[in-house]
Motif scaffolding. Sequence first.
Motif, mmCIF file in Angstrom:
data_model
loop_
_atom_site.group_PDB
_atom_site.id
_atom_site.type_symbol
_atom_site.label_atom_id
_atom_site.label_comp_id
_atom_site.label_asym_id
_atom_site.label_seq_id
_atom_site.Cartn_x
_atom_site.Cartn_y
_atom_site.Cartn_z
ATOM 1 N N GLU A 215 -79.311 123.716 113.930
ATOM 2 C CA GLU A 215 -79.350 124.913 114.762
ATOM 3 C C GLU A 215 -78.642 124.688 116.092
ATOM 4 O OE1 GLU A 215 -82.137 123.620 113.380
ATOM 5 O OE2 GLU A 215 -82.489 125.104 111.806
ATOM 6 N N ARG A 216 -78.881 123.532 116.701
ATOM 7 C CA ARG A 216 -78.225 123.228 117.974
ATOM 8 C C ARG A 216 -76.717 123.126 117.805
ATOM 9 N NH1 ARG A 216 -81.747 118.669 121.139
ATOM 10 N NH2 ARG A 216 -83.511 120.016 121.651
ATOM 11 N N ALA A 217 -76.287 122.486 116.752
ATOM 12 C CA ALA A 217 -74.849 122.342 116.516
ATOM 13 C C ALA A 217 -74.200 123.708 116.300
ATOM 14 C CB ALA A 217 -74.599 121.442 115.314
ATOM 15 N N MET A 218 -74.868 124.575 115.568
ATOM 16 C CA MET A 218 -74.322 125.907 115.307
ATOM 17 C C MET A 218 -74.240 126.714 116.593
ATOM 18 S SD MET A 218 -75.712 128.794 112.680
ATOM 19 C CE MET A 218 -77.225 128.988 113.581
ATOM 20 N N LEU A 219 -75.303 126.732 117.366
ATOM 21 C CA LEU A 219 -75.298 127.492 118.610
ATOM 22 C C LEU A 219 -74.306 126.928 119.618
ATOM 23 C CD1 LEU A 219 -79.098 128.235 119.014
ATOM 24 C CD2 LEU A 219 -77.283 129.833 118.434
ATOM 25 N N ARG A 220 -74.180 125.629 119.671
ATOM 26 C CA ARG A 220 -73.242 125.019 120.614
ATOM 27 C C ARG A 220 -71.802 125.300 120.223
ATOM 28 N NH1 ARG A 220 -76.520 119.432 121.800
ATOM 29 N NH2 ARG A 220 -78.083 120.438 123.101
ATOM 30 N N SER A 221 -71.505 125.329 118.929
ATOM 31 C CA SER A 221 -70.127 125.639 118.537
ATOM 32 C C SER A 221 -69.793 127.091 118.857
ATOM 33 C CB SER A 221 -69.903 125.353 117.058
ATOM 34 O OG SER A 221 -70.675 126.222 116.261
ATOM 35 N N LEU A 222 -70.753 127.989 118.699
ATOM 36 C CA LEU A 222 -70.511 129.385 119.082
ATOM 37 C C LEU A 222 -70.367 129.523 120.592
ATOM 38 C CD1 LEU A 222 -72.932 131.196 116.615
ATOM 39 C CD2 LEU A 222 -70.445 131.009 116.472
ATOM 40 N N LEU A 223 -71.163 128.760 121.344
ATOM 41 C CA LEU A 223 -71.051 128.780 122.798
ATOM 42 C C LEU A 223 -69.689 128.263 123.260
ATOM 43 C CD1 LEU A 223 -72.400 129.138 125.611
ATOM 44 C CD2 LEU A 223 -73.151 126.773 125.401
ATOM 45 N N VAL A 224 -69.215 127.200 122.648
ATOM 46 C CA VAL A 224 -67.909 126.647 123.004
ATOM 47 C C VAL A 224 -66.809 127.658 122.682
ATOM 48 C CG1 VAL A 224 -66.233 124.885 122.342
ATOM 49 C CG2 VAL A 224 -68.559 124.236 122.888
ATOM 50 N N GLY A 225 -66.914 128.341 121.553
ATOM 51 C CA GLY A 225 -65.931 129.368 121.224
ATOM 52 C C GLY A 225 -65.929 130.494 122.236
ATOM 53 N N LEU A 226 -67.114 130.898 122.666
ATOM 54 C CA LEU A 226 -67.217 131.965 123.664
ATOM 55 C C LEU A 226 -66.651 131.526 125.008
ATOM 56 C CD1 LEU A 226 -68.292 134.839 124.097
ATOM 57 C CD2 LEU A 226 -70.409 133.811 124.885
ATOM 58 N N ILE A 227 -66.893 130.285 125.392
ATOM 59 C CA ILE A 227 -66.334 129.759 126.643
ATOM 60 C C ILE A 227 -64.810 129.715 126.558
ATOM 61 C CG2 ILE A 227 -66.138 127.673 128.065
ATOM 62 C CD1 ILE A 227 -69.117 127.164 127.404
ATOM 63 N N GLY A 228 -64.282 129.278 125.431
ATOM 64 C CA GLY A 228 -62.831 129.253 125.252
ATOM 65 C C GLY A 228 -62.220 130.642 125.290
ATOM 66 N N LEU A 229 -62.908 131.612 124.668
ATOM 67 C CA LEU A 229 -62.414 132.988 124.702
ATOM 68 C C LEU A 229 -62.404 133.526 126.129
ATOM 69 C CD1 LEU A 229 -61.517 135.546 123.188
ATOM 70 C CD2 LEU A 229 -63.924 136.145 122.987
ATOM 71 N N ALA A 230 -63.483 133.279 126.863
ATOM 72 C CA ALA A 230 -63.551 133.744 128.251
ATOM 73 C C ALA A 230 -62.464 133.079 129.100
ATOM 74 C CB ALA A 230 -64.927 133.458 128.835
ATOM 75 N N ALA A 231 -62.255 131.786 128.901
ATOM 76 C CA ALA A 231 -61.212 131.087 129.663
ATOM 77 C C ALA A 231 -59.833 131.638 129.335
ATOM 78 C CB ALA A 231 -61.264 129.585 129.366
ATOM 79 N N PHE B 35 -52.011 132.243 126.696
ATOM 80 C CA PHE B 35 -53.400 132.084 127.133
ATOM 81 C C PHE B 35 -54.337 132.934 126.287
ATOM 82 C CE2 PHE B 35 -51.545 131.126 131.525
ATOM 83 C CZ PHE B 35 -51.561 129.771 131.286
ATOM 84 N N LEU B 36 -53.926 134.139 125.975
ATOM 85 C CA LEU B 36 -54.750 135.010 125.131
ATOM 86 C C LEU B 36 -54.868 134.443 123.721
ATOM 87 C CD1 LEU B 36 -56.379 137.576 125.253
ATOM 88 C CD2 LEU B 36 -54.358 138.823 124.507
ATOM 89 N N CYS B 37 -53.783 133.869 123.224
ATOM 90 C CA CYS B 37 -53.821 133.220 121.914
ATOM 91 C C CYS B 37 -54.773 132.026 121.939
ATOM 92 C CB CYS B 37 -52.420 132.782 121.504
ATOM 93 S SG CYS B 37 -52.353 131.970 119.905
ATOM 94 N N PHE B 38 -54.757 131.265 123.030
ATOM 95 C CA PHE B 38 -55.695 130.141 123.158
ATOM 96 C C PHE B 38 -57.135 130.633 123.085
ATOM 97 C CE2 PHE B 38 -58.591 127.817 125.928
ATOM 98 C CZ PHE B 38 -58.561 126.561 125.337
ATOM 99 N N GLY B 39 -57.446 131.712 123.802
ATOM 100 C CA GLY B 39 -58.809 132.236 123.786
ATOM 101 C C GLY B 39 -59.224 132.715 122.412
ATOM 102 N N ALA B 40 -58.337 133.420 121.734
ATOM 103 C CA ALA B 40 -58.665 133.911 120.392
ATOM 104 C C ALA B 40 -58.835 132.769 119.402
ATOM 105 C CB ALA B 40 -57.570 134.868 119.916
ATOM 106 N N MET B 41 -57.967 131.777 119.476
ATOM 107 C CA MET B 41 -58.071 130.635 118.565
ATOM 108 C C MET B 41 -59.310 129.796 118.872
ATOM 109 S SD MET B 41 -55.699 131.054 116.453
ATOM 110 C CE MET B 41 -55.203 129.619 115.577
ATOM 111 N N ALA B 42 -59.675 129.654 120.136
ATOM 112 C CA ALA B 42 -60.890 128.913 120.477
ATOM 113 C C ALA B 42 -62.113 129.608 119.904
ATOM 114 C CB ALA B 42 -61.014 128.761 121.988
ATOM 115 N N MET B 43 -62.162 130.939 120.003
ATOM 116 C CA MET B 43 -63.302 131.665 119.430
ATOM 117 C C MET B 43 -63.308 131.540 117.911
ATOM 118 S SD MET B 43 -65.880 133.339 120.415
ATOM 119 C CE MET B 43 -67.180 133.577 119.248
#
Length: 145
Positions: A83-99, A117-125
């Motif tokens: 559960e922690r790994a799943m939530l953390r990977s989603l959190l990292v994707g959201l942080i990358g999208l925001a960045a 930069f927009l491509c980076f955010g979309a790919m991170a998510m």
Amino acid sequence: MATPRIDLIPPESPSTAFAEAQAAHRGRMGSIGRAACLGWYLTIALAAAGDTVMTGLPAASLAAVFVFASLAAFLWAGGLTAERAMLRSLLVGLIGLAAGVITCISAPPDSGAAAEFLCFGAMAMLFGILAAFPPALASVATQVK
């Protein structure tokens, strides 16, 4: 003369049942599950490298490095549960999208850098969501047992 021992907590109390459920919930994947997870993550890395080779722009590879390095740091710092790994990977994707979105907004309009930069955010998510699949399946597998 021996005195009888009195237990204050019955053996099937809710607190011990909850503790046993938590201990039983931490399951280990077998060798096939570990190989499937490794294959899944290698496929994501190959897709990022393939995108970088085809487009000539490093956004996908940078997003993959960002997601996997962040996940490794998160999982190293905390405990490893599905559960922690799943939530953390989603959190990292959201942080990358925001960045990616924030840097796209701050870049000059109609420039290649804004699109990158927009491509980076979309790919991170995308990579954050894809990285969440193996822990989610591991979580479901331990709950079924």
